[in-house]
Design a protein around this motif. Structure first.
Motif, PDB file in Angstrom:
ATOM      1  N   PHE A 173     101.218 -37.679  43.523  1.00 22.26           N
ATOM      2  CA  PHE A 173     101.016 -37.751  41.396  1.00 22.26           C
ATOM      3  C   PHE A 173     102.099 -37.593  40.050  1.00 22.26           C
ATOM      4  O   PHE A 173     101.626 -38.152  39.236  1.00 22.26           O
ATOM      5  N   LEU A 247      93.074 -33.521  40.100  1.00 22.75           N
ATOM      6  CA  LEU A 247      94.942 -32.945  40.237  1.00 22.75           C
ATOM      7  C   LEU A 247      94.837 -31.554  40.034  1.00 22.75           C
ATOM      8  O   LEU A 247      95.970 -30.867  40.912  1.00 22.75           O
ATOM      9  N   TYR A 290      97.409 -41.476  40.422  1.00 25.54           N
ATOM     10  CA  TYR A 290      97.065 -40.404  41.602  1.00 25.54           C
ATOM     11  C   TYR A 290      96.857 -41.886  42.838  1.00 25.54           C
ATOM     12  O   TYR A 290      96.085 -42.673  42.051  1.00 25.54           O
TER      13      TYR A 290
END
Length: 306
Positions: A173, A247, A290
């Protein structure tokens, strides 16, 4: 600790799947929004996996989502296979209530059911064998994975398919150097998570160590492996609000579970990434993305003629 699906409960996957061993200390009503949001983020990946499954499986009559969580994937299965009845199976009743409500909203409630209980034994309560059993990040929450696979195999109709989603690639990420802390933060986070996951497995009731060669394990359960394929989820920077929220939620759980496995510098970096007031946080950075993959292993029940 709460589930971090993918591994479904390793801190990182929330996937959709809930499991018994820690029901005692998990508040499913509180976890449900995170499980739902993550599964919604992964919808394009699941849809590609289902299209691939559809090429292997004649139109199934009964599909079972084993370890369904709040039913996001169960509803997608109902949409991908419009002739099928879908049963969402999970030990957490509050999540099954959400699955039922989702089926209503998506217009598939007339061929959607739920079954509450612990895997794999609860599958004995099915009215008839399944043509497709989908088990996404649920198997690794069962102490004896080999015995669970054998139980899944027994509940398949002849010619039916077991689709096991286990493994893939950890979520990436951020770039290697994010301008705070020490470069390579994510690699060290992976090590902490892997250590947590190993401890989670070791603490399961009846835990048995098995090498996780999934096609070999499926063959050992009396099934014929029919394919393994990985599916990519790629949200480029700057990430969407949905990806950022997933996240933040996942990293919050990682902090709760793994903080004692990080050194002071990495713990401080994690705190900054989660602080909405910090311009270096996941909430504000433009370099957040992502990127991950999930692997699906399939096998078919082939019964010898009597």
């Amino acid at each position: 600790m709460a589930h971090d699906h993918d591994h479904d409960h390793a801190p990182d996957h929330e996937h959709q799947h809930t499991h018994h061993h820690d029901h005692g200390d998990l508040d499913w009503a509180e976890m449900a929004p995170h499980l739902e949001a993550e599964a919604e983020l992964y919808t394009p990946l699941y849809e590609r996996a289902m299209a691939w499954l559809g090429k292997k499986q004649t139109e199934p009559g009964l599909i079972v989502d084993a370890g369904s969580g709040p039913g996001v994937v169960s509803a997608l299965l109902a949409e991908a296979f419009p002739g099928a009845r879908v049963v969402a199976v999970d030990a957490a009743e509050p999540l099954l209530e959400r699955a039922r409500a989702r089926a209503e909203r998506r217009g598939v409630a007339d061929r959607f059911g739920v079954l509450a209980g612990e895997l794999p034994g609860v599958l004995d309560d099915l009215d008839y064998p399944a043509d497709l059993i989908w088990a996404s990040n649920s198997l690794h929450h069962l102490g004896d994975q080999r015995a669970a696979l054998a139980a899944f195999a027994e509940r398949l109709a002849p010619g039916g398919t077991l689709a096991l989603l286990e493994g893939g690639l950890p979520v990436r990420f951020l770039p290697r150097d994010i301008g705070i802390g020490r470069p390579g933060f994510q690699d060290r986070l992976d090590v902490a998570r892997a250590d947590w996951f190993a401890r989670m497995r070791a603490d399961l009731p009846g835990a048995v160590d098995v090498p996780e060669d999934w096609p070999e394990l499926l063959a050992g359960a009396g099934l014929r492996p029919t394919g393994t394929r990985s599916f990519l989820l790629d949200v480029p920077p700057p990430a969407t609000d949905r990806a950022r929220a997933c996240l933040v939620s996942t990293l919050t759980r990682i902090r709760e579970a793994c903080a004692d496995r990080l050194d002071a510098t990495d713990a401080a970096t994690l705190d900054r990434l989660l602080d909405p007031e910090d311009k270096a946080s996941l909430h504000h950075r433009r370099d957040v993305f992502y990127l991950t993959a999930r692997t699906v292993h399939t096998a078919a029940r082939i019964d010898a003629p009597r």
